[in-house]
Every structure is written in structure tokens, then in C-alpha cells.
Write a protein that holds these residues in place. Structure first.
Motif, short mmCIF file in Angstrom:
data_model
loop_
_atom_site.label_atom_id
_atom_site.label_comp_id
_atom_site.label_asym_id
_atom_site.label_seq_id
_atom_site.Cartn_x
_atom_site.Cartn_y
_atom_site.Cartn_z
N MET A 32 11.93 -15.72 50.83
CA MET A 32 11.41 -16.64 49.83
C MET A 32 12.06 -18.00 50.05
SD MET A 32 11.58 -16.37 45.67
CE MET A 32 13.36 -16.30 45.62
N HIS A 40 6.49 -18.51 43.53
CA HIS A 40 7.44 -18.70 44.62
C HIS A 40 6.68 -18.73 45.95
CE1 HIS A 40 9.94 -16.55 41.54
NE2 HIS A 40 10.67 -17.63 41.78
N ASP A 58 3.28 -16.92 45.49
CA ASP A 58 3.05 -15.54 45.10
C ASP A 58 2.64 -15.57 43.63
OD1 ASP A 58 5.38 -15.92 43.62
OD2 ASP A 58 6.52 -14.35 44.62
N GLY A 59 2.51 -14.44 42.99
CA GLY A 59 2.09 -14.38 41.59
C GLY A 59 3.08 -14.99 40.62
N GLN A 60 4.32 -15.22 41.04
CA GLN A 60 5.33 -15.79 40.15
C GLN A 60 5.65 -17.24 40.48
OE1 GLN A 60 8.52 -13.02 40.74
NE2 GLN A 60 7.68 -11.57 39.28
N ALA A 93 11.00 -10.23 55.13
CA ALA A 93 10.38 -10.98 54.05
C ALA A 93 11.40 -11.97 53.52
CB ALA A 93 9.93 -10.03 52.94
N VAL A 119 6.62 -17.33 49.42
CA VAL A 119 7.16 -16.19 50.15
C VAL A 119 6.38 -16.01 51.45
CG1 VAL A 119 8.00 -14.99 48.09
CG2 VAL A 119 5.69 -14.56 48.90
N GLY A 120 7.03 -15.36 52.40
CA GLY A 120 6.35 -15.12 53.66
C GLY A 120 7.15 -14.18 54.53
N THR A 137 17.01 -10.62 47.58
CA THR A 137 15.93 -11.27 48.30
C THR A 137 16.50 -12.23 49.33
OG1 THR A 137 14.55 -11.19 46.32
CG2 THR A 137 13.89 -12.73 48.02
N THR A 160 1.79 -19.73 50.88
CA THR A 160 1.17 -19.87 49.56
C THR A 160 2.06 -19.27 48.48
OG1 THR A 160 -0.05 -17.82 49.90
CG2 THR A 160 -1.18 -19.86 50.49
#
Length: 191
Positions: free
Chosen positions: A96, A81, A77-79, A94, A83-84, A166, A75
Motif C-alpha cells: 500500500m 488507499h 481500493d474500497g477504503q 502486496a 494498493v498494488g 501491511t 487505483t
């Protein structure tokens, strides 16, 4: 006031104008919310600049699926992207997803945690990142797993720590899937 050609106030014209203004106000107030649902391109792409000038990279090896119907879902993220948590060479990290990155990209610190030998890194491949142009070392990761999706022999680039903060899961991973798609705020990965 709205007046018709005779100079009288035209109620139907006034009603149409009010209706149009109301619809316009509602639509324009919703645009920021709709835009926040769209994915934001990440400018930290690990893209090879000129493989012909530096020696070509070998093509990707076929993937190995744990089952023909393996799938995973990530799903936003708040921005905006995807990610998982990914298992790379058996270690959890982690990451992206970056469809703009030609290869999976990780920095030296993450590579060391994955058991890759820093002494073997040959930083000869030029790449562009958010921090500008830098050099990367090419490696092959034994396996990347997310959910039920498992891909073997994934080409990746290792960058210096200051060039990449990242871990990016790029096209060298995604191209080994049977499909991937975005719907309802989630990225579906299928084998």
C-alpha cells in the motif's frame, strides 16, 4: 407561509426559499459520496522518530529507470488507499502506498520471503506505528518494481510482525521517481 412586509404571501420569496432548500438538500446528500473519494490517511506510518539520536541513516541512492518514460497507475481500493502488487527483490508482494511513511516498511515475515536474513536485523531505529512506538531495522532493497516503474537501492525498515501487518511503500521509493500524482481516483507513478 412567507409574507412580505404588508402581510401578504410573497410567491417570489417562497420560490427562492424552496429553491435554496432544494439546492442545500442535493448538495448535502452528495457530501458523503464526495468524501469517500478522498484518500484516507493511514495511521500505520513507518516514520523514523529521531535519526540524530540513534545515528543517521545514509541518504537514498539514485534510482535506476528501465526507460525514461516508465509509468504505472494504481487505483483506490474500497477504503481509499492505493494498493498494488509490487515486485521487491524479484518476489511479488502486496503493498500500500503511504506518503506519510518516510521509508518503505515491511514486517519480518515479508522480509524473510524476500530473502533478507533475519539474523542481520538490528532493531535499533525507533518508529511510530498504529500500534504505538516500536523499533525497526534498516535494510536496502535491491529493487522495487510496479508496472513499468523500476527503482533500485531503496531504503526500507523492517518491523516485527506484530507492529506491522501491511507492507507500506513510503517516500524512500516515491522520492526516487520523477513525479507522482493523483487524478481520477488513481495514483500515477512516473520515472
Amino acid at each position: 407561509m412567507m409574507r412580505d412586509y404588508t402581510g401578504r404571501i410573497s410567491v417570489p420569496m417562497l420560490m427562492r426559499t424552496i429553491l435554496f432548500a432544494s439546492i442545500t438538500a442535493v448538495v448535502t446528500s452528495q457530501i458523503p459520496g464526495l468524501l469517500s473519494l478522498m484518500p484516507v490517511a493511514d495511521n500505520m506510518s513507518a516514520n523514523l522518530i529521531d535519526p540524530a539520536a540513534t545515528g543517521s541513516l545514509p541518504s537514498s541512492l539514485p534510482s535506476t529507470a528501465s526507460s525514461p518514460t516508465s509509468a504505472a497507475r494504481l487505483t483506490f481500493d474500497g477504503q481509499g488507499h492505493f494498493v498494488g502488487t509490487f515486485s521487491v527483490n524479484g518476489k511479488f508482494i502486496a503493498g500500500m502506498v503511504d506518503t506519510g511513511a518516510t521509508y518503505v516498511a515491511l514486517n519480518q515475515s515479508v522480509a524473510a520471503k524476500l530473502g533478507l536474513s533475519p539474523a542481520a536485523f538490528d532493531f535499533r531505529y525507533p518508529v511510530n506505528t498504529a500500534n504505538g512506538r516500536t523499533s525497526a531495522a534498516k535494510v536496502t532493497l535491491s529493487e522495487i518494481t510496479v508496472g513499468n516503474v523500476r527503482v533500485s537501492n531503496v531504503e526500507a525498515l523492517v518491523l516485527k510482525d506484530e507492529a506491522l501487518s501491511t507492507t507500506l511503500i513510503g517516500m524512500s521509493f516515491l522520492n526516487k521517481l520523477s513525479s507522482y500524482s493523483v487524478s481520477d481516483g488513481a495514483l500515477s507513478l512516473n520515472q
